[in-house]
Design an enzyme around this catalytic site. Structure first.
Site, short mmCIF file in Angstrom:
data_model
loop_
_atom_site.label_atom_id
_atom_site.label_comp_id
_atom_site.label_asym_id
_atom_site.label_seq_id
_atom_site.Cartn_x
_atom_site.Cartn_y
_atom_site.Cartn_z
N LYS A 80 0.86 -1.18 0.00
CA LYS A 80 0.00 0.00 0.00
C LYS A 80 0.90 1.22 0.00
CE LYS A 80 -4.54 0.81 0.57
NZ LYS A 80 -5.67 0.07 0.07
N GLY A 179 -23.12 4.89 4.00
CA GLY A 179 -22.22 5.40 2.96
C GLY A 179 -22.76 5.05 1.59
N GLY A 181 -21.60 6.03 -1.43
CA GLY A 181 -20.62 6.43 -2.43
C GLY A 181 -20.47 5.39 -3.52
P1 NAD Z 1 -16.61 6.72 -1.53
O1 NAD Z 1 -15.78 7.84 -1.07
O2 NAD Z 1 -17.05 6.68 -2.94
O3 NAD Z 1 -17.94 6.63 -0.63
C1 NAD Z 1 -17.94 6.75 0.75
C2 NAD Z 1 -19.24 7.44 1.15
O4 NAD Z 1 -19.32 7.41 2.58
C3 NAD Z 1 -19.32 8.91 0.72
O5 NAD Z 1 -20.55 9.14 0.05
C4 NAD Z 1 -19.25 9.67 2.04
O6 NAD Z 1 -20.01 10.88 2.02
C5 NAD Z 1 -19.84 8.66 3.01
N1 NAD Z 1 -19.47 8.87 4.39
C6 NAD Z 1 -18.29 9.28 4.91
N2 NAD Z 1 -18.36 9.33 6.24
C7 NAD Z 1 -19.59 8.91 6.58
C8 NAD Z 1 -20.28 8.73 7.82
N3 NAD Z 1 -19.66 8.98 8.98
N4 NAD Z 1 -21.55 8.30 7.79
C9 NAD Z 1 -22.17 8.04 6.64
N5 NAD Z 1 -21.58 8.19 5.43
C10 NAD Z 1 -20.31 8.62 5.42
O7 NAD Z 1 -15.81 5.40 -1.11
P2 NAD Z 1 -15.98 3.91 -1.65
O8 NAD Z 1 -15.05 3.68 -2.79
O9 NAD Z 1 -17.42 3.56 -1.78
O10 NAD Z 1 -15.35 3.12 -0.42
C11 NAD Z 1 -16.08 2.94 0.78
C12 NAD Z 1 -15.31 2.00 1.69
O11 NAD Z 1 -15.07 0.77 1.02
C13 NAD Z 1 -13.93 2.53 2.13
O12 NAD Z 1 -13.69 2.07 3.44
C14 NAD Z 1 -12.98 1.84 1.16
O13 NAD Z 1 -11.68 1.70 1.71
C15 NAD Z 1 -13.67 0.48 1.03
N6 NAD Z 1 -13.32 -0.23 -0.21
C16 NAD Z 1 -13.59 0.31 -1.42
C17 NAD Z 1 -13.26 -0.41 -2.57
C18 NAD Z 1 -13.57 0.14 -3.94
O14 NAD Z 1 -13.56 -0.64 -4.90
N7 NAD Z 1 -13.86 1.42 -4.08
C19 NAD Z 1 -12.64 -1.67 -2.46
C20 NAD Z 1 -12.40 -2.21 -1.18
C21 NAD Z 1 -12.75 -1.48 -0.06
#
Ligand code: NAD
Length: 356
Positions: A80, A179, A181
């Site tokens: 990482k 979340g 996102g």
């Molecule tokens: P993202 O940034 O697209 O979405 C995250 C969402 O969470 C955002 O809409 C944000 O506003 C919301 N958020 C933040 N704090 C919050 C809270 N306290 N309460 C409610 N909502 C909150 O991120 P993502 O890519 O969807 O990733 C989300 C999680 O999944 C992260 O922990 C990331 O490490 C993990 N992850 C993502 C992937 C991937 O393919 N993107 C792969 C493995 C793990």
């Protein structure tokens, strides 16, 4: 902070620090393990309060990537990288991306970068202008956004949790998604398509509204906390460290299965408390491996159907870990044991070959 001591305790092979006077880039790359192959893991851009905080994060995240790759049976190691921003929300630039690409290049492929928090496919492409050892871009490198694969893998893991709990299928379920996102929205969509009722929450109100308007989800009002709701499945899809002494006593869900990395504040302590409370926790690095499978699969030359089959396999892996956890203190510990067995396998083979 004694970094070498920490590396010894957690088994890291290599940690590199870089500062680039021309762009102001400050970054760290950690390679936890290359036992199974080159170490693939995202680059996180974050305004850390101190270098120590950044080191702690990159060591923890890179170790997690080793287990994620091993449990998904990928011939990849774990690594990482982090970029230390001067202030939150600092906009990425091409110069920063290229400087980071040059740093990645110094590892000559032992470390392969990808997206993480604060890094977009565009940033990956800027890095790719300086190194071949990057996945996740759309024009210069390949892979693009892995979130559809992450969401699909978590959905598959949910199926295994439901079967393990002897619970009926999606149309009778209420699922809470924290979340909305990249991954949370897609997971909510899959759950809705399968017939579940989905309750969502997000600090970014437009993202939550989108789930309500486009998917027919229900939103948690400002006066309520999703973690206190009666749910069949709670899917944390936002931040890490959301399950600990402050939240676990309030949970009223049967299953926890989401996309967020490092959900447990303390994996050993909190994993055990969840097991004692009879809540099935699908270990994060087992459930959310779909994105890694996608990017590693493309890097390794796998076909789309081979990648899809591996993402589907997350259901089977989850089932195996949940079964093993019956004789372990927690699913979190069972998952680490499961991954470590895979990492030790090549050593066992090598030892057998040496013995002739
Ligand atoms: P993202 O940034 O697209 O979405 C995250 C969402 O969470 C955002 O809409 C944000 O506003 C919301 N958020 C933040 N704090 C919050 C809270 N306290 N309460 C409610 N909502 C909150 O991120 P993502 O890519 O969807 O990733 C989300 C999680 O999944 C992260 O922990 C990331 O490490 C993990 N992850 C993502 C992937 C991937 O393919 N993107 C792969 C493995 C793990």
């Amino acid at each position: 902070m004694d970094i070498l001591k920490l590396m010894q305790v957690h088994g890291h092979e290599l940690v590199g620090f870089h500062q680039d006077p021309a762009t102001g880039l400050r970054a760290i790359i950690a390679v936890h393990s290359t036992v199974l192959g080159n170490a693939l893991g995202g680059t996180r851009r974050w305004a850390y309060a101190s270098t120590d905080e950044a080191v702690t994060d990159v060591l923890r995240l890179s170790e997690g990537m080793t287990y994620k790759a091993a449990a998904a049976d990928l011939p990849m190691g774990g690594g990482k990288s982090v970029i230390i921003l001067d202030k939150p929300g600092q906009q990425p630039t091409e110069a920063e991306g290229r400087a980071m690409g040059r740093f990645v290049e110094t590892f000559r492929g032992t470390y392969i970068a990808a997206e993480d928090v604060g890094v977009s496919p565009q940033f990956c492409d800027w890095m790719a202008m300086e190194t071949r050892h990057i996945m996740g871009g759309e024009n210069v490198s390949t892979g693009g956004d892995p979130s559809p694969f992450t969401a699909r893998g978590v959905f598959n893991s949910m199926k295994a949790c439901l079967a393990h709990a002897g619970m009926s299928d999606f149309p009778s379920l209420t699922i809470g998604v924290q979340g909305c996102g990249a991954t949370g929205f897609k997971l909510a969509k899959l759950c809705r398509e399968a017939g579940a009722a989905v309750i969502v929450t997000d600090v970014h109100v437009p993202s939550m509204k989108r789930c309500v308007e486009e998917l027919g989800c229900m939103a948690v009002g400002n006066d309520r906390n999703l973690f206190h709701e009666k749910l069949d499945i709670l899917a944390p899809c936002a931040l890490g460290a959301v399950l600990g002494p402050e939240t676990i006593p309030h949970l009223r869900c049967r299953i926890i299965c989401g996309t967020a990395n490092n959900m447990l504040v303390d994996p050993v302590r909190d994993g055990r408390v969840l097991q004692q409370r009879g809540i099935i926790y699908s270990p994060d690095f087992i459930a959310n491996a779909g994105g890694l499978i996608r990017l590693a699969g493309l890097y390794l030359g796998m076909t789309e159907s081979q990648i899809d089959a591996k993402v589907a396999g997350i259901e089977q892996t989850t089932s195996e870990v949940l079964r093993e956890a019956a004789t372990r203190p927690s699913t979190a510990e069972a998952a680490i044991e499961y991954a470590k067995r895979r990492i030790q396998r090549p050593k066992a083979k090598a030892a057998a070959a040496t013995r002739g």
